[in-house]
Scaffold this active site. Structure first.
Site, PDB file in Angstrom:
ATOM      1  CD1 TRP B 101      -1.789  -2.307   1.989  1.00  0.00           C
ATOM      2  CD2 TRP B 101      -2.710  -1.668   0.066  1.00  0.00           C
ATOM      3  NE1 TRP B 101      -2.620  -3.305   1.565  1.00  0.00           N
ATOM      4  CE2 TRP B 101      -3.201  -2.943   0.387  1.00  0.00           C
ATOM      5  CE3 TRP B 101      -3.132  -1.064  -1.111  1.00  0.00           C
ATOM      6  CZ2 TRP B 101      -4.110  -3.627  -0.421  1.00  0.00           C
ATOM      7  CZ3 TRP B 101      -4.042  -1.740  -1.924  1.00  0.00           C
ATOM      8  CH2 TRP B 101      -4.515  -3.009  -1.578  1.00  0.00           C
ATOM      9  CG  ASP B 168      -3.472   3.981   3.884  1.00  0.00           C
ATOM     10  OD1 ASP B 168      -4.570   3.792   4.448  1.00  0.00           O
ATOM     11  OD2 ASP B 168      -3.081   3.300   2.911  1.00  0.00           O
ATOM     12  CE  LYS B 192      -8.726  -3.316   4.614  1.00  0.00           C
ATOM     13  NZ  LYS B 192      -8.656  -3.062   3.193  1.00  0.00           N
TER      14      LYS B 192
END
Ligand SMILES: Cc1ncc(COP(=O)(O)O)c(C=O)c1O
Ligand SMILES: Cc1ncc(COP(=O)(O)O)c(C=O)c1O
Ligand SMILES: [Mg+2]
Ligand SMILES: [Mg+2]
Ligand SMILES: [Mg+2]
Ligand SMILES: [Mg+2]
Lengths: 355, 355
Positions: B101, B168, B192
């Site tokens: 990511w 993030d 999530k």
């Protein structure tokens, strides 16, 4: 109380779609898991995405060479992506300005190069679709908005051009028969005829991409999304699923030819009353009237209070006009039943009796 | 059959949230309309958006001066937006690379200026969080990924910097107590700990914006979204609503302090078994282990078939590891009950008996 939902978007969806969507949120296809808690890479969801994409191809009768994507960001992000993916460096694009949505698309495109607005209906508060314009020939693409959701106008004939033709079909896609292969890029926010808010349909001719000379950020690059089958990153699972259900509903009903006939009847019913009834005036020029968004005003504003009371009492909702037009807007998308329109017509006739 | 859903995202959500979400799809708050067919400008939905935004402020204990947005495009679009909104013309940014990511975030940022990757754990397949790095001082901002969803690593201490700190937090926001006011920009895909796929949370300190000298396209400009209360265009109605329900569930449970304690207990239970059981090895360095994504491998690959059979039979789902790590990944987000983790631990012990 039974509601008659004329909302302009997000808007009415078929009742059976809502029921199936609700079931899937609790237990998806009997797998004892919710649709919204499974991996987007699971076979179950990949099937949904594939099915949604192939229903689009089938319903629009697309030839080979087109890709179908379900993205995020709404039609507003497509204002930007269309220009990013199609306007060459030092390039130029031609836009028609038929109101708010095209105006916003023009604003975003201007960040990439020259924009020639070759036709506009701004002179009459966008109540018509321009005719007798000259389409520029030195442009990378021509951009139009097939149906203006706010003003209630709709293209009946599309501009002829040898350049690429790009169309924002947010508020009338899947509502009428068109030769969709005439368009090189079509985009549409789902939240009218296709599903709930949260996903955007993009239909793009593959061969037009990759020719601008620009480096495009991954998330804004149609080629990136195509190469990943619309799953470059986590897709908006629920909006895509409900879109799939709605497209399946349309297919079962007989597809676009069948819904077109119904839509014509529904619009005719309402426009006939607007024309007949001396208390109401249609807003859009007759020949450009939208079959999706019916805009009208009261001949006498003193009747507002009583009219508003009448339709409220009848369970009608969502017909307040957009602030830039005033009056009323009845959005009668694919899922709107004729009976609801009859209720509105009855209320309009009731007003005549009561005053 | 009762399922134990360890999916990495989209992932498990509280059962009561799923039930309420399903109800709203059919009839929202008793208004006889579906949540997904009403206007996003209706009082009903504006209340949802406002409530979701203020729950975020409350749960994260944000001071004045921060804005909360619910956008579209996933965390992947934020890779781009963070750089677009914060990197000055001819500017520079510092990134830590803790795996997939962050690597993607770095790639997008490079389109805007110089990117210095001042620390990376690539040398060991990203199985740890770098320490003893020097944070560059000549940067517009420093970017980190608080929890790497794939490798199962998590920052316990954050870099100290006088520059802006961007994080993030897609896979661990709302899971543990942090001083969130240390961060200038936080972003997180909802799918999530917060809700379903289809919306992205952005928390941004207002005063840092508008200082790059760049013209930012409207949809990519945090200031545009802030000025429109997160409704610049049609928001992803259903994902925002389900996020609101999930945040309300967390608040009712006692907020982040309460869930942190539960999360610590849940993770301890599973890691203890991984360490105790000679058939399994943890993937991530012990001191950097994620409390959200527990990655582990079989000591002997010959046991794969029987282990897979055992957990399948127990109703466990979604624990296949990411292809870049192999093995297994049990994602144990906020909504995952301890009982489900116990089921997995039991299966791991069963394997010991059966071989
Ligand atoms: C014709 C048209 N284009 C674009 C938009 C903007 O769509 P979105 O809100 O999904 O960005 C709308 C919204 O109603 C629309 O009607
Ligand atoms: C830490 C992290 N960042 C970014 C992303 C990408 O998110 P999205 O798929 O919403 O773009 C993910 C996806 O799982 C993630 O775990
Ligand atoms: Mg327009
Ligand atoms: Mg009349
Ligand atoms: Mg990372
Ligand atoms: Mg062990």
């Amino acid at each position: 109380m039974k509601k008659h939902n004329f909302s302009a978007g997000p808007c009415i969806l078929p009742q059976e779609v809502l029921k199936k969507a609700a079931e899937a949120v609790v237990n998806f296809n009997g797998i004892d898991l919710s649709l919204i808690e499974i991996s987007h890479r699971s076979k179950e969801f990949v099937d949904v995405m594939e099915n949604a994409r192939s229903l689009v191809k089938e319903l629009l009768n697309l030839p080979e060479g087109y890709s179908v994507l379900f993205l995020q960001g709404g039609a507003s992000l497509e204002f930007l992506m269309a220009a990013y993916n199609l306007m060459k460096i030092n390039g130029k694009a031609g836009y028609m300005d038929t109101g708010a949505w095209s105006s916003k698309a023009i604003k975003e495109a201007k960040q990439f190069g020259e924009v020639e607005v070759f036709a506009s209906s701004k002179d009459k508060t966008f109540n018509y679709i321009p005719k007798n314009y000259t389409v520029p020939t030195d442009v990378d693409y021509v951009h139009i908005t097939s149906n203006n959701t706010i003003y209630g106008t709709q293209f009946k004939e599309f501009p002829k051009t040898d350049s690429l033709l790009v169309c924002d079909m947010s508020s009338d896609i899947f509502s009428r028969q068109l030769d969709f292969s005439k368009f090189d890029l079509i985009y549409a926010g789902a939240q009218k005829n296709m599903g709930p808010a949260g996903t955007t349909l993009v239909v793009v001719k593959d061969e037009i991409l990759g020719k601008t000379g620009r480096t495009i950020p991954a998330m804004l690059d149609y080629q990136v999304h195509i190469s990943k089958d619309s799953m470059f990153n986590t897709p908006p699972v629920f909006p895509v699923y409900v879109s799939m259900l709605t497209l399946q509903w349309l297919k079962d009903l007989g597809g676009i030819p069948a819904i077109e006939k119904i839509n014509e009847e529904k619009a005719a019913l309402l426009y006939a009353e607007i024309d007949r009834n001396p208390l109401f005036n249609g807003f859009a020029a007759k020949e450009d009237r939208s079959l999706m968004n019916v805009t009208f005003t009261l001949a006498n504003d003193d009747h507002k209070e009583i009219f508003d009371k009448l339709w409220n009492a009848a369970g009608v909702s969502g017909i307040k006009g957009h602030r830039s037009v005033g009056g009323y807007r009845a959005s009668i998308y694919n899922a709107m039943p004729k009976e609801s329109i009859q209720v509105l017509v009855d209320v309009m006739q009731q007003l005549e009796k009561e005053i």
